[in-house]
Structure formats: C-alpha cells, structure tokens
Design a protein around this motif. Structure first.
Motif, PDB file in Angstrom:
ATOM      1  N   LEU A 108      30.566  69.941 -17.621  1.00 45.50           N
ATOM      2  CA  LEU A 108      29.579  68.773 -16.250  1.00 45.50           C
ATOM      3  C   LEU A 108      30.827  68.923 -15.424  1.00 45.50           C
ATOM      4  CD1 LEU A 108      28.860  66.963 -18.788  1.00 45.50           C
ATOM      5  CD2 LEU A 108      27.564  68.144 -17.382  1.00 45.50           C
ATOM      6  N   ASN A 109      32.342  69.119 -15.870  1.00 44.87           N
ATOM      7  CA  ASN A 109      33.455  68.841 -15.370  1.00 44.87           C
ATOM      8  C   ASN A 109      34.215  69.980 -15.378  1.00 44.87           C
ATOM      9  OD1 ASN A 109      31.984  66.028 -13.145  1.00 44.87           O
ATOM     10  ND2 ASN A 109      32.575  65.665 -15.526  1.00 44.87           N
ATOM     11  N   MET A 110      34.137  71.353 -15.209  1.00 43.70           N
ATOM     12  CA  MET A 110      35.374  72.353 -15.233  1.00 43.70           C
ATOM     13  C   MET A 110      35.910  72.361 -14.947  1.00 43.70           C
ATOM     14  SD  MET A 110      35.262  75.228 -18.012  1.00 43.70           S
ATOM     15  CE  MET A 110      34.141  75.980 -18.434  1.00 43.70           C
ATOM     16  N   PRO A 111      37.637  71.504 -15.315  1.00 43.54           N
ATOM     17  CA  PRO A 111      37.898  72.001 -13.947  1.00 43.54           C
ATOM     18  C   PRO A 111      38.697  73.059 -13.440  1.00 43.54           C
ATOM     19  CG  PRO A 111      39.223  71.527 -16.283  1.00 43.54           C
ATOM     20  CD  PRO A 111      37.966  72.147 -16.848  1.00 43.54           C
ATOM     21  N   LYS A 112      39.189  72.888 -12.147  1.00 44.48           N
ATOM     22  CA  LYS A 112      39.772  74.245 -11.601  1.00 44.48           C
ATOM     23  C   LYS A 112      40.485  75.516 -11.719  1.00 44.48           C
ATOM     24  CE  LYS A 112      36.898  73.102  -7.623  1.00 44.48           C
ATOM     25  NZ  LYS A 112      36.263  72.900  -8.160  1.00 44.48           N
ATOM     26  N   ALA A 113      40.529  76.526 -12.225  1.00 44.51           N
ATOM     27  CA  ALA A 113      41.733  77.186 -13.403  1.00 44.51           C
ATOM     28  C   ALA A 113      40.937  78.829 -12.155  1.00 44.51           C
ATOM     29  CB  ALA A 113      41.388  77.117 -13.818  1.00 44.51           C
ATOM     30  N   PHE A 114      42.276  79.762 -12.827  1.00 43.58           N
ATOM     31  CA  PHE A 114      41.399  81.271 -11.999  1.00 43.58           C
ATOM     32  C   PHE A 114      40.808  81.933 -13.703  1.00 43.58           C
ATOM     33  CE2 PHE A 114      40.902  80.156  -7.826  1.00 43.58           C
ATOM     34  CZ  PHE A 114      42.124  79.811  -7.961  1.00 43.58           C
ATOM     35  N   ASP A 115      41.849  81.390 -14.791  1.00 48.04           N
ATOM     36  CA  ASP A 115      42.116  82.598 -15.290  1.00 48.04           C
ATOM     37  C   ASP A 115      41.488  81.963 -17.374  1.00 48.04           C
ATOM     38  OD1 ASP A 115      43.508  79.999 -16.128  1.00 48.04           O
ATOM     39  OD2 ASP A 115      44.861  80.703 -17.210  1.00 48.04           O
ATOM     40  N   TYR A 116      39.754  81.356 -16.624  1.00 51.38           N
ATOM     41  CA  TYR A 116      39.639  80.859 -17.807  1.00 51.38           C
ATOM     42  C   TYR A 116      38.529  82.919 -18.509  1.00 51.38           C
ATOM     43  CZ  TYR A 116      39.416  76.038 -16.401  1.00 51.38           C
ATOM     44  OH  TYR A 116      39.656  74.904 -16.341  1.00 51.38           O
ATOM     45  N   PRO A 117      38.667  82.133 -20.181  1.00 51.01           N
ATOM     46  CA  PRO A 117      37.492  83.391 -20.806  1.00 51.01           C
ATOM     47  C   PRO A 117      36.526  83.736 -20.438  1.00 51.01           C
ATOM     48  CG  PRO A 117      39.108  81.851 -22.102  1.00 51.01           C
ATOM     49  CD  PRO A 117      39.041  81.406 -20.905  1.00 51.01           C
ATOM     50  N   ILE A 118      35.940  84.049 -19.253  1.00 43.56           N
ATOM     51  CA  ILE A 118      34.112  83.450 -19.194  1.00 43.56           C
ATOM     52  C   ILE A 118      34.108  84.799 -18.268  1.00 43.56           C
ATOM     53  CG2 ILE A 118      32.274  82.125 -17.977  1.00 43.56           C
ATOM     54  CD1 ILE A 118      33.970  79.133 -18.144  1.00 43.56           C
ATOM     55  N   ASP A 119      32.960  85.677 -19.159  1.00 46.25           N
ATOM     56  CA  ASP A 119      32.515  86.552 -18.773  1.00 46.25           C
ATOM     57  C   ASP A 119      31.663  86.613 -17.528  1.00 46.25           C
ATOM     58  OD1 ASP A 119      30.764  86.328 -20.227  1.00 46.25           O
ATOM     59  OD2 ASP A 119      31.451  87.834 -21.722  1.00 46.25           O
ATOM     60  N   GLN A 120      31.568  85.742 -16.988  1.00 43.62           N
ATOM     61  CA  GLN A 120      30.369  85.907 -16.097  1.00 43.62           C
ATOM     62  C   GLN A 120      30.732  84.785 -14.558  1.00 43.62           C
ATOM     63  OE1 GLN A 120      26.552  84.617 -16.968  1.00 43.62           O
ATOM     64  NE2 GLN A 120      27.370  84.752 -19.186  1.00 43.62           N
ATOM     65  N   PRO A 121      30.160  84.585 -13.631  1.00 41.83           N
ATOM     66  CA  PRO A 121      30.176  83.443 -12.716  1.00 41.83           C
ATOM     67  C   PRO A 121      29.620  82.217 -13.034  1.00 41.83           C
ATOM     68  CG  PRO A 121      29.249  85.760 -11.340  1.00 41.83           C
ATOM     69  CD  PRO A 121      29.318  85.569 -12.883  1.00 41.83           C
ATOM     70  N   TYR A 122      30.561  81.627 -13.061  1.00 42.69           N
ATOM     71  CA  TYR A 122      29.799  80.471 -13.923  1.00 42.69           C
ATOM     72  C   TYR A 122      30.046  78.897 -13.064  1.00 42.69           C
ATOM     73  CZ  TYR A 122      34.406  78.754 -14.100  1.00 42.69           C
ATOM     74  OH  TYR A 122      35.885  78.348 -13.657  1.00 42.69           O
ATOM     75  N   ASP A 123      29.301  77.825 -12.893  1.00 43.45           N
ATOM     76  CA  ASP A 123      29.536  76.245 -11.968  1.00 43.45           C
ATOM     77  C   ASP A 123      29.056  75.383 -13.015  1.00 43.45           C
ATOM     78  OD1 ASP A 123      29.423  75.458 -10.299  1.00 43.45           O
ATOM     79  OD2 ASP A 123      28.621  76.520  -8.826  1.00 43.45           O
ATOM     80  N   SER A 124      29.987  74.525 -12.173  1.00 44.54           N
ATOM     81  CA  SER A 124      30.060  73.353 -13.334  1.00 44.54           C
ATOM     82  C   SER A 124      29.172  72.038 -11.838  1.00 44.54           C
ATOM     83  CB  SER A 124      31.724  73.192 -13.462  1.00 44.54           C
ATOM     84  OG  SER A 124      31.588  71.653 -13.729  1.00 44.54           O
ATOM     85  N   LEU A 125      28.857  71.362 -12.483  1.00 46.97           N
ATOM     86  CA  LEU A 125      27.840  70.291 -12.460  1.00 46.97           C
ATOM     87  C   LEU A 125      28.627  68.909 -11.275  1.00 46.97           C
ATOM     88  CD1 LEU A 125      24.956  69.012 -14.765  1.00 46.97           C
ATOM     89  CD2 LEU A 125      24.382  69.588 -11.752  1.00 46.97           C
ATOM     90  N   SER A 126      29.722  68.694 -11.607  1.00 47.43           N
ATOM     91  CA  SER A 126      30.538  67.564 -11.049  1.00 47.43           C
ATOM     92  C   SER A 126      29.797  66.356 -11.641  1.00 47.43           C
ATOM     93  CB  SER A 126      30.513  67.428  -9.870  1.00 47.43           C
ATOM     94  OG  SER A 126      30.936  68.424  -9.307  1.00 47.43           O
ATOM     95  N   TYR A 127      29.036  66.206 -13.089  1.00 44.19           N
ATOM     96  CA  TYR A 127      29.136  64.866 -13.126  1.00 44.19           C
ATOM     97  C   TYR A 127      29.814  63.903 -14.062  1.00 44.19           C
ATOM     98  CZ  TYR A 127      25.436  61.733 -15.314  1.00 44.19           C
ATOM     99  OH  TYR A 127      24.848  60.758 -15.844  1.00 44.19           O
ATOM    100  N   GLN A 128      29.964  63.029 -13.555  1.00 39.78           N
ATOM    101  CA  GLN A 128      30.784  62.000 -14.700  1.00 39.78           C
ATOM    102  C   GLN A 128      30.664  61.438 -15.909  1.00 39.78           C
ATOM    103  OE1 GLN A 128      34.080  62.458 -13.786  1.00 39.78           O
ATOM    104  NE2 GLN A 128      33.809  63.743 -12.109  1.00 39.78           N
ATOM    105  N   ASP A 129      29.432  61.193 -16.005  1.00 34.51           N
ATOM    106  CA  ASP A 129      29.580  60.330 -16.691  1.00 34.51           C
ATOM    107  C   ASP A 129      28.761  60.702 -18.000  1.00 34.51           C
ATOM    108  OD1 ASP A 129      28.404  58.268 -18.328  1.00 34.51           O
ATOM    109  OD2 ASP A 129      27.711  56.354 -16.513  1.00 34.51           O
ATOM    110  N   ARG A 130      29.774  60.741 -18.634  1.00 39.33           N
ATOM    111  CA  ARG A 130      29.398  61.905 -20.600  1.00 39.33           C
ATOM    112  C   ARG A 130      28.241  61.051 -20.661  1.00 39.33           C
ATOM    113  NH1 ARG A 130      33.613  64.707 -22.477  1.00 39.33           N
ATOM    114  NH2 ARG A 130      34.717  63.578 -22.192  1.00 39.33           N
ATOM    115  N   ASN A 131      28.944  59.970 -21.207  1.00 38.67           N
ATOM    116  CA  ASN A 131      28.546  59.127 -21.965  1.00 38.67           C
ATOM    117  C   ASN A 131      26.802  58.835 -21.518  1.00 38.67           C
ATOM    118  OD1 ASN A 131      30.077  58.512 -23.763  1.00 38.67           O
ATOM    119  ND2 ASN A 131      31.715  57.821 -22.269  1.00 38.67           N
ATOM    120  N   HIS A 132      26.310  58.436 -20.455  1.00 38.28           N
ATOM    121  CA  HIS A 132      25.487  57.820 -20.058  1.00 38.28           C
ATOM    122  C   HIS A 132      24.718  59.172 -20.084  1.00 38.28           C
ATOM    123  CE1 HIS A 132      22.145  56.213 -17.768  1.00 38.28           C
ATOM    124  NE2 HIS A 132      21.940  57.769 -16.162  1.00 38.28           N
TER     125      HIS A 132
END
Ligand code: BTN
Length: 329
Positions: free
Chosen positions: A219-243
């Motif tokens: 939802l709001n994956m902080p920007k960083a370059f060294d995540y252990p994720i093995d494929q291109p990923y995206d994040s939504l920019s959605y704040q209201d997780r409770n909703h």
C-alpha cells in the motif's frame, strides 16, 4: 521458536516509541529521554533496535529522530464501524507476528469461520512456492482470514481467482487506479506486482476443507533500493488501512458466502474485467515445459485457457503454471 518469541518481546517493548515517532515529525533525544524516563544513550540504543527490525529511522544532528515514512497504525476502533458484531469479535491485530497465515493455521480447531488476523509486520511472511513475503512495519497490509468449506476440496476450484477479482474490484473502487489480476492470484498495478494471495489448506480428502486465505498488499511501500524482492513491484499509495480492512472484510464475507453457494461460476464475468493478459501472447511453464500461446481467459472452473499456434485452446488448472509476458524485440 524461542528466538522468535524473544524478538517479538523486544519489538513489543519498542511499541510506545514507535507510537511516538509515527507522526513523521522530528523528536529530540532529550524529549524522548524525558518522555520514557530513560537516558539519551538508551534512546539511541532503541533507535538501533528499530533499524534492526527494518524500521528506518532518520536522525538529524541537533534536531532529533523520526521514522522515515508516516505511519497510520491499524486500530480496531477505526475498523469496527464497518463490521457486524460477529465480525468484530473475530478480528485480531498483531503489531508483529511470524506470519498471519501460519498463526491462523496453528489455531485451526479453536477458531471460528471468519476469523481474521492482521499484522503491522511479519517476520516470516510467506509467499507462494516457498518464497518469502517481504513485510515491513506499518505501511502495507498483511491479512489472513479462515473459512471452512463444508463441501470439501472439490468445491475450491477457482477460489483464488474469485478472491483476486474481489480485491481488484475493491482497490479500483477505493483508488480509481487500474488493478489487474495475473492468473492465478497475483495483483498488478502498472504491469508490476503490488499484491499476492496465498491460500493454504488443511483437512482430509472427502472431508470439509479448512482454508486460510492470506492477502499481502503493497500500500505504501517506503522507497528503497535494497528490498529482498525478486521481481519488479509497485505500491498503491493508499493511506487509510483501517478503512481498507473494514471494506475488505465485508466484501470477503459476501464473496465467500457466494462462492460456497455458486462456486467460481458466480465470479466468472468479473474475471473478464481484471484478467491481466487476456488475448495477449504469453509464455508459460507447465510441468517443467516452457510453452507459448495466446491467453484466452479462463473457463467456468477457473482453468487458464491457452491457444496454441494451431488455434487449439487447452485448459490448464495446475497451480504450477507461471505466466511471463512475451517480450517482443
Ligand atoms: C504471493 O507469493 O504472491 C502470495 C503472498 C501472500 C502474502 C500474505 S501476507 C498475509 C499472509 N501471511 C503470510 O505469511 N502470507 C500471506
């Protein structure tokens, strides 16, 4: 196991500090030391511990500390207005956990249909095919729900596709962005993975099926370059997780009840709207063989339809099929 429990205890002792730093403002070492009645050195030590848990703290000389990204905590009081009384009773939030799926599976036999576990962070988040699901604190959604299907395993075909459609529809409604589903259960935004579904089963053949449906959404994956994720990923920019948790729970309850009655056929028309590769050339791996063809959607059982070079369309139900977009150069 012991190490994990010790880790969880350390993390829990850091929660008041995390709470204080969640506002994304700088707080001086002196202020924090006073608030928590400990030395500035002890505050510094806690910052190091936060970092070890993957919570990136920014420190500015003569200004203080802050967590690099704003955090809106998951709060039951902000989720319950969306839920029925029964649903409220079956929702539990964990600041940190090994895996919400694993924790629900460990409780089978003692929990009721509809039990939900959500967590701010997972230490051992599980992805499909034995992969790890990267689960940093306070920014995404790590959600699992338990459901019992009295009709047994044979009634589950197409379940992950139906869940994928329900989530894609919800996220599209909430954000106005175009979310797609990659067969059988990846969620995509801008042609990159932004979420996944992991369905884990328990029960004997011919018996009813106990199912844990795990959902991970960036939802709001902080920007960083060294995540252990093995494929291109995206994040939504959605704040209201409770909703989101409230809406997701409501829609999943409706969808799972419908699926029990009508199976995947009830969700088949929805699939057409969200199918990432519909009518596109693809490559896929089935039983260790790499094949290529045109994706022609799915059938009423949720099997993927692939058209080969001769125009013959064959259904593939196997979960081992991987899709890769054909790159034309
Ligand atoms: C995938 O590999 O695409 C599936 C990812 C599923 C991740 C979710 S996060 C909540 C739940 N708990 C887990 O350990 N995994 C699932």
């Amino acid at each position: 196991m012991k190490k994990m429990k010790a880790q969880i205890r350390v993390f829990e002792s850091l929660l008041p500090l995390i709470e204080k730093l969640s506002d994304h403002l700088f707080h001086s070492g002196e202020e924090l030391a006073q608030t928590f009645g400990i030395s500035r050195m002890a505050i510094h030590k806690k910052m190091v511990q936060l970092d070890q848990f993957g919570i990136n703290v920014e420190s500015k000389k003569k200004v203080g500390y802050r967590i690099k990204y704003p955090i809106q905590r998951l709060e039951k009081a902000k989720i319950t207005p969306y839920l029925t009384y029964a649903q409220q009773q079956k929702m539990q939030i964990f600041p940190i956990i090994d895996s919400t799926n694993q924790a629900l599976l460990a409780k089978l036999g003692t929990i009721e249909k509809g039990q939900v576990y959500i967590a701010e962070q997972q230490i051992k988040g599980r992805g499909r095919q034995g992969r790890t699901w990267f689960s940093p604190f306070g920014c995404n959604l790590y959600y699992s729900i338990y459901w019992r299907f009295e009709q047994g395993f044979q009634a589950l075909s197409g379940l992950s596709l139906a869940i994928g459609c329900v989530i894609a529809q919800l996220l599209t409604d909430l954000t106005d962005q175009s979310i797609k589903v990659k067969w059988p259960n990846d969620l995509y935004l801008n042609d990159k993975k932004m979420g996944g579904i992991l369905i884990e089963l328990s029960g004997k053949m011919g018996d009813c099926a106990d199912v844990v449906i795990g959902i991970g959404l960036n939802l709001n994956m902080p920007k960083a370059f060294d995540y252990p994720i093995d494929q291109p990923y995206d994040s939504l920019s959605y704040q209201d997780r409770n909703h989101l948790v409230g809406q997701l729970t409501t829609r999943l309850h409706q969808a799972l009840a419908k699926f029990e009655q009508e199976g995947f056929a009830a969700f088949y028309p929805m699939w057409q709207n969200f199918d990432l590769f519909l009518n596109q050339p693809i490559q896929f791996v089935a039983q260790d063989r790499l094949l290529s063809g045109i994706e022609r959607g799915v059938n009423q059982q949720g099997a993927l339809l692939i058209e080969d070079q001769t125009g013959f369309i064959k259904p593939y139900l196997s979960g081992e099929i991987q899709l890769k977009k054909l790159i034309v150069i």
